[in-house]
Scaffold this motif. Structure first.
Motif, PDB file in Angstrom:
ATOM      1  N   SER A  40       5.160  -4.087 -11.264  1.00 53.00           N
ATOM      2  CA  SER A  40       5.102  -2.492 -10.154  1.00 53.00           C
ATOM      3  C   SER A  40       6.336  -2.459  -9.540  1.00 53.00           C
ATOM      4  O   SER A  40       6.780  -3.691  -8.914  1.00 53.00           O
ATOM      5  N   GLN A  41       6.721  -1.461  -9.081  1.00 58.73           N
ATOM      6  CA  GLN A  41       7.890  -1.388  -8.089  1.00 58.73           C
ATOM      7  C   GLN A  41       7.525  -1.979  -6.552  1.00 58.73           C
ATOM      8  O   GLN A  41       8.498  -2.595  -6.163  1.00 58.73           O
ATOM      9  N   GLY A  42       6.113  -1.862  -6.230  1.00 64.94           N
ATOM     10  CA  GLY A  42       5.852  -2.354  -5.105  1.00 64.94           C
ATOM     11  C   GLY A  42       5.990  -3.601  -4.968  1.00 64.94           C
ATOM     12  O   GLY A  42       6.741  -4.415  -4.008  1.00 64.94           O
ATOM     13  N   PHE A  43       5.727  -4.841  -6.115  1.00 62.87           N
ATOM     14  CA  PHE A  43       6.055  -6.058  -5.890  1.00 62.87           C
ATOM     15  C   PHE A  43       7.359  -6.317  -6.178  1.00 62.87           C
ATOM     16  O   PHE A  43       7.877  -7.387  -5.289  1.00 62.87           O
ATOM     17  N   GLN A  44       7.799  -5.596  -6.995  1.00 61.35           N
ATOM     18  CA  GLN A  44       9.456  -5.973  -7.121  1.00 61.35           C
ATOM     19  C   GLN A  44      10.280  -5.756  -5.856  1.00 61.35           C
ATOM     20  O   GLN A  44      10.936  -6.658  -5.573  1.00 61.35           O
ATOM     21  N   LEU A  45      10.030  -4.940  -5.165  1.00 60.59           N
ATOM     22  CA  LEU A  45      10.531  -4.581  -3.889  1.00 60.59           C
ATOM     23  C   LEU A  45      10.104  -5.580  -2.850  1.00 60.59           C
ATOM     24  O   LEU A  45      11.134  -6.160  -2.082  1.00 60.59           O
ATOM     25  N   GLN A  49      -1.258   2.658  -8.125  1.00 66.38           N
ATOM     26  CA  GLN A  49      -2.002   2.194  -9.328  1.00 66.38           C
ATOM     27  C   GLN A  49      -1.101   0.805  -9.989  1.00 66.38           C
ATOM     28  O   GLN A  49      -1.931  -0.040 -10.293  1.00 66.38           O
ATOM     29  N   ASN A  50       0.004   1.002  -9.919  1.00 64.80           N
ATOM     30  CA  ASN A  50       0.833   0.086 -10.547  1.00 64.80           C
ATOM     31  C   ASN A  50       0.650  -1.296  -9.839  1.00 64.80           C
ATOM     32  O   ASN A  50       0.783  -2.496 -10.394  1.00 64.80           O
ATOM     33  N   VAL A  51       0.660  -1.366  -8.629  1.00 66.71           N
ATOM     34  CA  VAL A  51       0.605  -2.631  -7.788  1.00 66.71           C
ATOM     35  C   VAL A  51      -0.875  -3.092  -8.011  1.00 66.71           C
ATOM     36  O   VAL A  51      -0.871  -4.432  -8.303  1.00 66.71           O
ATOM     37  N   LEU A  52      -1.853  -2.410  -8.138  1.00 69.11           N
ATOM     38  CA  LEU A  52      -3.275  -2.808  -8.462  1.00 69.11           C
ATOM     39  C   LEU A  52      -3.433  -3.302  -9.792  1.00 69.11           C
ATOM     40  O   LEU A  52      -3.947  -4.553 -10.025  1.00 69.11           O
ATOM     41  N   LYS A  53      -2.715  -2.961 -10.641  1.00 65.82           N
ATOM     42  CA  LYS A  53      -2.555  -3.494 -12.041  1.00 65.82           C
ATOM     43  C   LYS A  53      -2.020  -4.825 -12.114  1.00 65.82           C
ATOM     44  O   LYS A  53      -2.414  -5.738 -12.899  1.00 65.82           O
ATOM     45  N   ILE A  98       6.468 -19.666  -4.700  1.00 65.97           N
ATOM     46  CA  ILE A  98       5.678 -18.783  -5.455  1.00 65.97           C
ATOM     47  C   ILE A  98       6.272 -17.552  -6.242  1.00 65.97           C
ATOM     48  O   ILE A  98       5.998 -17.218  -7.463  1.00 65.97           O
ATOM     49  N   ILE A  99       6.976 -16.828  -5.343  1.00 67.92           N
ATOM     50  CA  ILE A  99       7.834 -15.656  -6.015  1.00 67.92           C
ATOM     51  C   ILE A  99       8.686 -15.850  -7.043  1.00 67.92           C
ATOM     52  O   ILE A  99       8.728 -15.416  -8.209  1.00 67.92           O
ATOM     53  N   LEU A 100       9.458 -17.025  -7.030  1.00 67.93           N
ATOM     54  CA  LEU A 100      10.380 -17.454  -7.816  1.00 67.93           C
ATOM     55  C   LEU A 100       9.722 -17.691  -9.261  1.00 67.93           C
ATOM     56  O   LEU A 100      10.398 -17.812 -10.239  1.00 67.93           O
ATOM     57  N   GLU A 101       8.660 -18.579  -9.070  1.00 74.10           N
ATOM     58  CA  GLU A 101       7.861 -18.919 -10.318  1.00 74.10           C
ATOM     59  C   GLU A 101       7.129 -18.146 -11.053  1.00 74.10           C
ATOM     60  O   GLU A 101       6.884 -18.000 -12.062  1.00 74.10           O
ATOM     61  N   SER A 102       6.847 -16.670 -10.194  1.00 70.14           N
ATOM     62  CA  SER A 102       5.868 -15.936 -10.840  1.00 70.14           C
ATOM     63  C   SER A 102       6.369 -14.360 -11.166  1.00 70.14           C
ATOM     64  O   SER A 102       5.609 -13.446 -11.826  1.00 70.14           O
ATOM     65  N   GLU A 103       7.570 -14.148 -10.467  1.00 70.59           N
ATOM     66  CA  GLU A 103       8.068 -12.635 -10.239  1.00 70.59           C
ATOM     67  C   GLU A 103       8.202 -12.148 -11.673  1.00 70.59           C
ATOM     68  O   GLU A 103       8.053 -10.870 -11.881  1.00 70.59           O
ATOM     69  N   LEU A 104       8.445 -12.680 -12.863  1.00 74.85           N
ATOM     70  CA  LEU A 104       8.704 -12.191 -13.980  1.00 74.85           C
ATOM     71  C   LEU A 104       7.121 -11.585 -14.624  1.00 74.85           C
ATOM     72  O   LEU A 104       7.297 -10.738 -15.566  1.00 74.85           O
ATOM     73  N   ASN A 105       6.201 -11.823 -13.976  1.00 72.26           N
ATOM     74  CA  ASN A 105       4.959 -11.490 -14.495  1.00 72.26           C
ATOM     75  C   ASN A 105       4.536 -10.094 -13.758  1.00 72.26           C
ATOM     76  O   ASN A 105       3.465  -9.680 -14.123  1.00 72.26           O
ATOM     77  N   PHE A 106       5.223  -9.736 -12.691  1.00 70.32           N
ATOM     78  CA  PHE A 106       4.797  -8.764 -11.848  1.00 70.32           C
ATOM     79  C   PHE A 106       5.809  -7.526 -12.329  1.00 70.32           C
ATOM     80  O   PHE A 106       7.105  -7.749 -12.400  1.00 70.32           O
ATOM     81  N   MET A 153       0.757  -1.229  -0.024  1.00 67.93           N
ATOM     82  CA  MET A 153      -0.035  -0.005   0.035  1.00 67.93           C
ATOM     83  C   MET A 153       0.795   1.234   0.107  1.00 67.93           C
ATOM     84  O   MET A 153       0.462   2.110  -0.637  1.00 67.93           O
ATOM     85  N   PHE A 154       1.803   1.121   0.854  1.00 67.00           N
ATOM     86  CA  PHE A 154       2.945   2.323   0.806  1.00 67.00           C
ATOM     87  C   PHE A 154       4.300   1.769   0.529  1.00 67.00           C
ATOM     88  O   PHE A 154       4.633   0.587   0.919  1.00 67.00           O
ATOM     89  N   LYS A 155       5.215   2.761   0.174  1.00 64.45           N
ATOM     90  CA  LYS A 155       6.527   2.407  -0.046  1.00 64.45           C
ATOM     91  C   LYS A 155       7.324   2.156   1.145  1.00 64.45           C
ATOM     92  O   LYS A 155       8.108   1.290   1.164  1.00 64.45           O
ATOM     93  N   GLU A 156       7.057   3.047   2.125  1.00 60.04           N
ATOM     94  CA  GLU A 156       7.961   3.079   3.199  1.00 60.04           C
ATOM     95  C   GLU A 156       7.424   2.711   4.630  1.00 60.04           C
ATOM     96  O   GLU A 156       7.968   3.026   5.589  1.00 60.04           O
ATOM     97  N   LYS A 157       5.909   2.681   4.633  1.00 59.05           N
ATOM     98  CA  LYS A 157       5.267   2.700   5.712  1.00 59.05           C
ATOM     99  C   LYS A 157       4.295   1.679   5.856  1.00 59.05           C
ATOM    100  O   LYS A 157       3.648   1.152   4.666  1.00 59.05           O
TER     101      LYS A 157
END
Length: 492
Positions: free
Chosen positions: A135-140, A62-66, A125-133, A1-5
């Motif tokens: 957004s900065q939020g999910f990548q972090l 927005q990008n996380v929701l997408k 799950i992350i290792l199998e699907s990370e290339l499909n995400f 939801m937030f980058k830092e909090k």
């Protein structure tokens, strides 16, 4: 939801937001998004009402929701893991009437073993699907999980938790203090050395063994005290680890609940056939608001069908004054703008083909109330009190939606009050949408011929039928009473 909090769904909301929920018909939105689940309802309500003010924060969400919309099943799988972890902790004895260090170590170890099994599933799950995400939020988030849960680290945790089973008993070292009492307790991990049978027999014994008789309660209490003193530090560390990971899973559940609820709403509106888009966001000072095919999603959900959509460009305008015949769609239009701006502020999609919007410092409503017998004062007093409640929160670049405000007094007084209030708000750089039947008020604003004002009206066909479209038009001194006459007396 937030980058830092963290996102706190339990955060208390200002009282004026309850008026906003009522005026904009947001209960329908919350129920559709949550499927009437109480926890989800609370999360989506708080997430939508706690508007973001920063452009970058909105785009980040927005990008996380997408990503959540495009990878629903993966996100749902991560959500289910958070639910599983929380359930495991509740099913354990951790924290329930457990006071002694040895019991805390036992229960904490069990919970941590379950937690790390779930964390391994999350990592997979992350290792199998990370290339499909994207957004900065999910990548972090993915990067942190992979970094902290390296294979080496997980192996080390498994080894430590295995030792904490104390299958071969507990080895304790201590020193004597100045009073000749044991202190400075420390758990020693036994070292198993491979040795021949002959060496094990010939090896000298350098330790003493003391056996406590079965009925020696005092001896067992002393042994238990010795054990608990030595395990006290480990118990605190393990308990804190459980609380830390439980907080992680709870936060993961809360944030994914918000995104999955948004996705639920997205699918329901998409099924109806309403146009949906992610708005183009501008900073507060840019004064932008334009849209195409904007509709009111709450009305569409109630009707379970398409509703009339409108288009408009009110860039750089401070006041939009909306007049026209009753039952022409003015309130629906006002709600559609309020809902779209609110959704934009929290990083969501909007019910439009396109939507461009400069963020507001806050969104406020002041709608006409029906007669309420419980009111302790007159309707006009009540209107002024509600206005006073939001004035304390108004800041430059706020957005205020008025709907038939001040109509509880006579037209002349209401018009003068409405004019003074709008002028004062505009002076403070506050944007206003005002639906009104006050002809004198509309006429006074029109005479000023200001470039920062736009006039709209509810479209009406010559035969009196309503199109529910809102079009640009100067105010007209007509009440369309003949439409009401024809409706009541069925006259052509």
């Amino acid at each position: 939801m937030f980058k830092e909090k963290k996102f706190d769904y339990k955060e208390s909301l200002p009282q004026y937001l309850e008026d906003l929920v009522s005026d904009l018909g947001l209960d329908v939105i919350f129920e559709a998004a949550s499927n009437k689940d109480e926890f989800t309802y609370k999360v989506i309500k708080t997430g939508i009402l706690l508007s973001l003010k920063d452009k970058e924060e909105v785009i980040y969400r927005q990008n996380v929701l997408k990503d959540c919309i495009n990878n629903k099943e993966t996100v749902k799988a991560m959500y289910e893991l958070s639910i599983e972890a929380i359930k495991k902790e509740k099913e354990s004895l951790f924290g329930i009437f457990i006071k002694h260090p040895d019991s805390i170590v036992y229960s904490s170890r069990q919970v941590l073993e379950d937690f790390f099994d779930i964390l391994k599933k999350l990592k997979n799950i992350i290792l199998e699907s990370e290339l499909n995400f994207r957004s900065q939020g999910f990548q972090l988030f993915f990067s942190r999980i992979k970094t902290k849960l390296s294979d080496e680290y997980l192996d080390r945790v498994d080894s430590i938790l295995k030792h904490l089973r104390f299958e071969d008993g507990i080895s304790i070292s201590s020193k004597l203090n100045m009073s000749a009492k044991p202190s400075f307790f420390q758990i020693m991990y036994p070292k198993k050395e491979k040795q021949s049978f002959l060496k094990s027999i010939l090896k000298s014994k350098s330790a003493y063994t003391i056996y406590i008789p079965e009925r020696d309660e005092g001896g067992f209490r002393a042994l238990s005290e010795l054990k608990n003193n030595s395990l006290n530090k480990i118990a605190n560390i393990l308990a804190n680890a459980v609380y830390y990971l439980l907080d992680f899973f709870n936060q993961l559940k809360v944030e994914l609940t918000f995104y999955l609820a948004c996705n639920q709403l997205y699918e329901k509106l998409q099924e109806i056939g309403i146009s949906l888009c992610f708005p183009v966001i501008y900073s507060q000072s840019e004064r932008v608001l334009s849209f195409e095919d904007l509709s009111e999603p709450s009305l569409a959900l109630v009707k379970k069908g398409l509703v009339v959509a409108n288009r408009l460009c009110v860039n750089y305008k401070d006041l939009v004054l909306i007049t026209g015949a009753n039952m022409g769609g003015k309130t629906t239009f006002l709600r559609s703008i309020g809902q779209a701006c609110l959704f934009s502020q929290c990083g969501m999609f909007v019910a439009a083909k396109s939507f461009e919007y400069s963020l507001s410092s806050g969104i406020f409503t002041h709608f006409k109330r029906q007669e309420d017998k419980t009111l302790k004062s007159g309707k006009f007093d009540e209107e002024l009190k509600r206005l006073s409640n939001i004035v304390d929160f108004l800041k430059p670049h706020a957005l205020v939606l008025f709907n038939e405000s001040f109509s509880s007094t006579n037209d002349h007084e209401a018009s003068i009050i409405a004019k003074y209030i709008t002028e004062g708000l505009i002076e403070k750089k506050i944007r206003i949408f005002f639906v009104t039947h006050l002809w004198e008020f509309a006429s006074l604003i029109n005479k000023e011929n200001s470039n920062n004002v736009m006039f709209l009206k509810a479209q009406r066909n010559p035969d009196g039928t309503r199109t529910f479209k809102i079009i640009e038009s100067k105010p007209q001194a007509k009440s369309y009473a003949e439409d009401l006459f024809k409706k009541i007396f069925n006259k052509e």
